[in-house]
Design a protein around this motif. Structure first.
Motif, PDB file in Angstrom:
ATOM      1  N   MET A  84      12.601   1.155 -12.448  1.00 55.26           N
ATOM      2  CA  MET A  84      11.914   1.430 -11.784  1.00 55.26           C
ATOM      3  C   MET A  84      11.808   2.503 -10.801  1.00 55.26           C
ATOM      4  SD  MET A  84       8.782   0.803 -11.151  1.00 55.26           S
ATOM      5  CE  MET A  84       8.355  -0.700 -12.079  1.00 55.26           C
ATOM      6  N   LEU A  85      13.075   2.531 -10.083  1.00 55.05           N
ATOM      7  CA  LEU A  85      13.008   4.077  -9.516  1.00 55.05           C
ATOM      8  C   LEU A  85      13.420   5.484  -9.787  1.00 55.05           C
ATOM      9  CD1 LEU A  85      15.554   2.839  -6.244  1.00 55.05           C
ATOM     10  CD2 LEU A  85      13.057   3.038  -6.013  1.00 55.05           C
ATOM     11  N   ALA A  86      14.463   5.178 -11.126  1.00 56.20           N
ATOM     12  CA  ALA A  86      14.280   6.349 -11.814  1.00 56.20           C
ATOM     13  C   ALA A  86      12.934   6.629 -12.834  1.00 56.20           C
ATOM     14  CB  ALA A  86      14.827   5.916 -13.560  1.00 56.20           C
ATOM     15  N   ALA A  87      11.559   5.965 -13.055  1.00 57.54           N
ATOM     16  CA  ALA A  87      10.754   5.934 -13.929  1.00 57.54           C
ATOM     17  C   ALA A  87       9.225   6.345 -12.595  1.00 57.54           C
ATOM     18  CB  ALA A  87       9.884   4.753 -14.853  1.00 57.54           C
ATOM     19  N   LEU A  88       9.192   5.189 -11.413  1.00 55.34           N
ATOM     20  CA  LEU A  88       8.205   5.734 -10.611  1.00 55.34           C
ATOM     21  C   LEU A  88       7.797   7.328 -10.412  1.00 55.34           C
ATOM     22  CD1 LEU A  88       6.942   3.409  -9.196  1.00 55.34           C
ATOM     23  CD2 LEU A  88       8.448   3.972  -6.893  1.00 55.34           C
ATOM     24  N   PRO A  89       8.526   7.912 -10.645  1.00 55.32           N
ATOM     25  CA  PRO A  89       8.346   9.128 -10.068  1.00 55.32           C
ATOM     26  C   PRO A  89       6.873  10.036 -11.491  1.00 55.32           C
ATOM     27  CG  PRO A  89      10.271   9.471  -9.148  1.00 55.32           C
ATOM     28  CD  PRO A  89      10.034   8.647 -10.689  1.00 55.32           C
ATOM     29  N   GLU A  90       7.029   9.044 -12.038  1.00 52.63           N
ATOM     30  CA  GLU A  90       7.109   9.624 -13.903  1.00 52.63           C
ATOM     31  C   GLU A  90       5.061   8.931 -14.165  1.00 52.63           C
ATOM     32  OE1 GLU A  90       7.491  13.039 -15.597  1.00 52.63           O
ATOM     33  OE2 GLU A  90       9.205  13.088 -13.697  1.00 52.63           O
ATOM     34  N   MET A  91       5.005   7.549 -13.644  1.00 49.61           N
ATOM     35  CA  MET A  91       4.740   6.661 -13.752  1.00 49.61           C
ATOM     36  C   MET A  91       2.956   7.086 -13.017  1.00 49.61           C
ATOM     37  SD  MET A  91       6.593   3.487 -13.111  1.00 49.61           S
ATOM     38  CE  MET A  91       5.637   1.883 -14.319  1.00 49.61           C
ATOM     39  N   ASP A  92       1.709   6.506 -13.548  1.00 50.57           N
ATOM     40  CA  ASP A  92       0.710   6.755 -12.760  1.00 50.57           C
ATOM     41  C   ASP A  92       0.438   6.866 -11.116  1.00 50.57           C
ATOM     42  OD1 ASP A  92      -0.887   7.624 -15.673  1.00 50.57           O
ATOM     43  OD2 ASP A  92      -1.413   5.525 -15.311  1.00 50.57           O
ATOM     44  N   GLY A  93      -0.408   7.366 -10.582  1.00 53.84           N
ATOM     45  CA  GLY A  93      -0.402   7.236  -9.349  1.00 53.84           C
ATOM     46  C   GLY A  93       0.851   8.346  -8.638  1.00 53.84           C
ATOM     47  N   ALA A  94       1.693   9.113  -9.120  1.00 46.15           N
ATOM     48  CA  ALA A  94       2.847   9.744  -8.812  1.00 46.15           C
ATOM     49  C   ALA A  94       2.308  10.707  -8.311  1.00 46.15           C
ATOM     50  CB  ALA A  94       3.800   9.834  -9.581  1.00 46.15           C
ATOM     51  N   THR A  95       1.063  11.076  -8.403  1.00 48.81           N
ATOM     52  CA  THR A  95       0.530  12.657  -7.756  1.00 48.81           C
ATOM     53  C   THR A  95      -0.158  12.655  -6.854  1.00 48.81           C
ATOM     54  OG1 THR A  95      -0.544  13.047 -10.077  1.00 48.81           O
ATOM     55  CG2 THR A  95       1.190  13.642 -10.356  1.00 48.81           C
ATOM     56  N   GLU A  96      -0.548  13.506  -6.600  1.00 44.17           N
ATOM     57  CA  GLU A  96      -1.817  13.620  -4.960  1.00 44.17           C
ATOM     58  C   GLU A  96      -3.205  14.429  -5.630  1.00 44.17           C
ATOM     59  OE1 GLU A  96      -1.359  13.204  -2.064  1.00 44.17           O
ATOM     60  OE2 GLU A  96       0.814  12.911  -1.451  1.00 44.17           O
ATOM     61  N   ASP A  97      -3.514  15.229  -6.630  1.00 47.46           N
ATOM     62  CA  ASP A  97      -3.882  15.388  -7.575  1.00 47.46           C
ATOM     63  C   ASP A  97      -4.368  14.617  -8.606  1.00 47.46           C
ATOM     64  OD1 ASP A  97      -1.994  16.195  -9.357  1.00 47.46           O
ATOM     65  OD2 ASP A  97      -3.192  18.038  -9.408  1.00 47.46           O
ATOM     66  N   LEU A 144       1.451  -1.393  -0.187  1.00 48.65           N
ATOM     67  CA  LEU A 144      -0.349  -0.016   0.106  1.00 48.65           C
ATOM     68  C   LEU A 144       0.562   1.266  -0.238  1.00 48.65           C
ATOM     69  CD1 LEU A 144      -2.754  -1.164   2.322  1.00 48.65           C
ATOM     70  CD2 LEU A 144      -3.138  -0.672  -0.271  1.00 48.65           C
ATOM     71  N   SER A 145       2.306   1.123   0.483  1.00 49.39           N
ATOM     72  CA  SER A 145       2.717   2.576   1.106  1.00 49.39           C
ATOM     73  C   SER A 145       3.786   3.221  -0.407  1.00 49.39           C
ATOM     74  CB  SER A 145       4.242   1.908   2.047  1.00 49.39           C
ATOM     75  OG  SER A 145       3.799   2.153   2.918  1.00 49.39           O
ATOM     76  N   LEU A 146       3.501   1.825  -1.473  1.00 53.55           N
ATOM     77  CA  LEU A 146       3.711   1.441  -3.051  1.00 53.55           C
ATOM     78  C   LEU A 146       2.743   2.018  -3.817  1.00 53.55           C
ATOM     79  CD1 LEU A 146       6.354  -1.513  -3.645  1.00 53.55           C
ATOM     80  CD2 LEU A 146       7.670   0.751  -3.415  1.00 53.55           C
ATOM     81  N   MET A 147       1.516   2.069  -3.618  1.00 51.13           N
ATOM     82  CA  MET A 147       0.811   3.050  -4.063  1.00 51.13           C
ATOM     83  C   MET A 147       0.395   4.258  -3.574  1.00 51.13           C
ATOM     84  SD  MET A 147      -2.044   0.182  -4.597  1.00 51.13           S
ATOM     85  CE  MET A 147      -1.648  -1.167  -4.236  1.00 51.13           C
ATOM     86  N   ASP A 148       1.394   5.321  -2.921  1.00 50.47           N
ATOM     87  CA  ASP A 148       1.167   6.486  -2.116  1.00 50.47           C
ATOM     88  C   ASP A 148       1.865   7.291  -2.972  1.00 50.47           C
ATOM     89  OD1 ASP A 148       2.422   8.797  -0.349  1.00 50.47           O
ATOM     90  OD2 ASP A 148       0.190   7.942   0.688  1.00 50.47           O
ATOM     91  N   PRO A 149       1.205   8.235  -3.422  1.00 46.92           N
ATOM     92  CA  PRO A 149       1.973   9.174  -4.118  1.00 46.92           C
ATOM     93  C   PRO A 149       3.497   9.840  -3.248  1.00 46.92           C
ATOM     94  CG  PRO A 149      -0.245   9.884  -4.439  1.00 46.92           C
ATOM     95  CD  PRO A 149      -0.350   8.962  -2.970  1.00 46.92           C
ATOM     96  N   GLY A 150       3.659   9.884  -2.671  1.00 44.10           N
ATOM     97  CA  GLY A 150       4.850  10.584  -1.849  1.00 44.10           C
ATOM     98  C   GLY A 150       6.081   9.366  -1.721  1.00 44.10           C
TER      99      GLY A 150
END
Length: 128
Positions: free
Chosen positions: A53-66, A16-22
């Protein structure tokens, strides 16, 4: 069959933490939850390594609060062996559904569970 052991609960918390945008936006936080030997086969069929994965994760779906977020359901898990938990569940994001499977492991003197393997399989829109 779910066996709600402490190990399974800890792996679910990590999932569940890995699905958190933060967490998805933080290479440091995500890196703590992914095993250095991590591999994923994504819903697209692409194979991902730890570094990719670590490089791409911030750009993937689910990475923004809004933005769109993963909505997980039916998370179940089982302790396969000491230090190895298998989780299965489904997610929905922006109308797209996927069945997911993760292996979490805790090795040696490690204090946290880390995702070792993850696979996502798309569910066709007309499937139950």
């Amino acid at each position: 069959m779910s066996r709600e052991t402490d190990e399974v609960r800890e792996a679910i918390a990590g999932e569940l933490s890995l699905m958190d945008p933060g967490v998805r936006m933080s290479r440091s936080l995500a890196g703590q939850l992914l095993d250095p030997d991590f591999v994923e086969v994504g819903a697209s069929g692409r194979r991902w390594t730890y570094d990719e994965m670590l490089a791409a994760l911030p750009e993937m779906d689910g990475a923004t609060e809004d933005g769109p977020r993963y909505d997980p359901t039916e998370i179940t898990g089982v302790l396969l062996a000491p230090g190895l938990v298998h989780l299965t569940y489904e997610t929905t994001m922006a109308g797209d559904r996927a069945r997911r499977s993760s292996l979490w492991r805790k090795q040696g003197a490690a204090t946290t569970w880390q995702m070792y393997y993850h696979q996502a399989t798309p569910i066709p829109p007309d499937s139950v």
